[in-house]
Design a protein around this motif. Sequence first.
Motif, mmCIF file in Angstrom:
data_model
loop_
_atom_site.group_PDB
_atom_site.id
_atom_site.type_symbol
_atom_site.label_atom_id
_atom_site.label_comp_id
_atom_site.label_asym_id
_atom_site.label_seq_id
_atom_site.Cartn_x
_atom_site.Cartn_y
_atom_site.Cartn_z
ATOM 1 N N HIS A 12 18.344 0.951 79.762
ATOM 2 C CA HIS A 12 18.197 2.371 79.392
ATOM 3 C C HIS A 12 17.368 3.068 80.475
ATOM 4 O O HIS A 12 16.159 2.851 80.559
ATOM 5 C CB HIS A 12 17.520 2.474 78.009
ATOM 6 C CG HIS A 12 17.505 3.865 77.451
ATOM 7 N ND1 HIS A 12 17.435 4.107 76.090
ATOM 8 C CD2 HIS A 12 17.548 5.086 78.036
ATOM 9 C CE1 HIS A 12 17.429 5.408 75.869
ATOM 10 N NE2 HIS A 12 17.480 6.031 77.042
ATOM 11 N N HIS A 14 17.225 6.792 83.316
ATOM 12 C CA HIS A 14 17.754 8.128 83.653
ATOM 13 C C HIS A 14 17.579 8.463 85.131
ATOM 14 O O HIS A 14 16.616 8.047 85.760
ATOM 15 C CB HIS A 14 17.039 9.197 82.824
ATOM 16 C CG HIS A 14 17.329 9.081 81.366
ATOM 17 N ND1 HIS A 14 18.411 9.685 80.775
ATOM 18 C CD2 HIS A 14 16.705 8.389 80.381
ATOM 19 C CE1 HIS A 14 18.433 9.389 79.481
ATOM 20 N NE2 HIS A 14 17.402 8.600 79.214
ATOM 21 N N HIS A 44 21.822 11.405 79.921
ATOM 22 C CA HIS A 44 22.249 12.194 78.764
ATOM 23 C C HIS A 44 23.596 12.864 79.042
ATOM 24 O O HIS A 44 23.692 13.752 79.902
ATOM 25 C CB HIS A 44 21.238 13.288 78.445
ATOM 26 C CG HIS A 44 19.867 12.769 78.136
ATOM 27 N ND1 HIS A 44 19.543 12.149 76.956
ATOM 28 C CD2 HIS A 44 18.720 12.778 78.861
ATOM 29 C CE1 HIS A 44 18.270 11.816 76.959
ATOM 30 N NE2 HIS A 44 17.742 12.180 78.111
ATOM 31 N N GLU A 76 23.972 8.015 77.465
ATOM 32 C CA GLU A 76 23.196 8.253 76.239
ATOM 33 C C GLU A 76 23.750 9.541 75.633
ATOM 34 O O GLU A 76 23.570 10.621 76.197
ATOM 35 C CB GLU A 76 21.694 8.376 76.529
ATOM 36 C CG GLU A 76 20.876 8.570 75.252
ATOM 37 C CD GLU A 76 19.351 8.549 75.484
ATOM 38 O OE1 GLU A 76 18.917 8.673 76.649
ATOM 39 O OE2 GLU A 76 18.603 8.424 74.494
ATOM 40 N N ASP A 259 13.868 3.351 78.991
ATOM 41 C CA ASP A 259 14.073 4.805 78.891
ATOM 42 C C ASP A 259 13.301 5.492 80.016
ATOM 43 O O ASP A 259 12.679 6.533 79.822
ATOM 44 C CB ASP A 259 13.621 5.328 77.519
ATOM 45 C CG ASP A 259 14.243 6.672 77.181
ATOM 46 O OD1 ASP A 259 15.068 7.162 77.960
ATOM 47 O OD2 ASP A 259 13.884 7.239 76.132
ATOM 48 N N HIS A 261 12.231 7.751 82.821
ATOM 49 C CA HIS A 261 12.541 9.070 83.385
ATOM 50 C C HIS A 261 11.751 9.262 84.679
ATOM 51 O O HIS A 261 12.233 9.834 85.636
ATOM 52 C CB HIS A 261 12.168 10.195 82.424
ATOM 53 C CG HIS A 261 13.081 10.325 81.232
ATOM 54 N ND1 HIS A 261 13.091 9.432 80.195
ATOM 55 C CD2 HIS A 261 14.018 11.273 80.918
ATOM 56 C CE1 HIS A 261 13.994 9.827 79.289
ATOM 57 N NE2 HIS A 261 14.566 10.930 79.712
HETATM 58 MN MN MN Z 1 16.926 8.075 77.251
#
Ligand code: MN
Length: 293
Positions: A12, A14, A44, A76, A259, A261
């Motif tokens: 996961h 980005h 996303h 996602e 996740d 970022h």
């Molecule tokens: Mn995410």
Amino acid sequence: MIKSPHSKIDLHSHTNASDGFLSPIDLIDRAIENGIDLLAITDHDTINGYLIAKQYLSEVKHTHSTIPLTLIPGIEISCIWNDREIHVVGLGIDTQNSFLKEQLEAQQSKRVLRATLINKRLEKKGIIGALNYVEKLTQGETISRAHFAKFLIEQNYVKSMNNAFKKYLGKSGMAYVPPQWMTMENAINLIHHCGGLAVIAHPLRYELSTLKLQQLLVDFKTLHGDAIEVSQSNQSHDDMVKLAKYALEFNFMASQGSDFHYFGNNIELGKVYPLPDDVKPIWQSLAIKEYNT
Ligand code: MN
Ligand code: AMP
Ligand code: MN
Ligand code: MN
């Protein structure tokens, strides 16, 4: 014994094709530096970052054949379940699928429309120029509330991302616009249609009561969802154990992902607790060799 929160598998992450800070190329370089073996880029509602990263990684591997990194195509998807916004990660999707492209374009149009409405609400509060800033920043790629948050911080309306969501962008914020995403059922079906596995992202971040969370898991199971994220960055070990129990109880596979970022807040690519031994890791069901080119 609690093992250290570092893993070579991160499913996961980005890029700046959505609301990540790093370009796809910088994300791949960071994954290589961090010694990641298996990475999924899960922006996303877009696969554009993945496509750039894939091209770059194949070039890098051409000259450095010993690099162990394999990149999994991911997404996602923002979707709606019971009037709530839920994120479903798709892993191992066929990014060339035309129905996927069509559906992601629809999500992107909804993001653009929502951005104009958020901007209007901000203007009503005397905050001018947000849409202009966000459009310049995103260059036609995914517009996220995180980009509006960046504007509000830079213009000194708030001090942090969290405050931006509390005061303006979150459900109780002054500039909140209810999203019109696809349903969770459609998100799961879309991922399956493209040959991927559907995963509930960060199940404890939706602020659901225990009962509601269990209802979400029941519904996700009924709709043939495949897995839940069990291990994340910036998560207590107790929470991971709790999620592992849910995975076993509902017979879901378990995923793990930071996740990521940007670097900070205890979040780093690959910084996740290894999964407990008794859950079934999702990567055992991904055709990893297929992506190892
Ligand atoms: Mn995410
Ligand atoms: P959006 O996809 O436009 O709904 O924006 C949500 C994104 O904003 C999430 O994916 C997070 O990366 C980021 N974010 C940062 N802080 C928060 C917060 N407090 N609540 C929700 N999203 C947040
Ligand atoms: Mn995000
Ligand atoms: Mn999410």
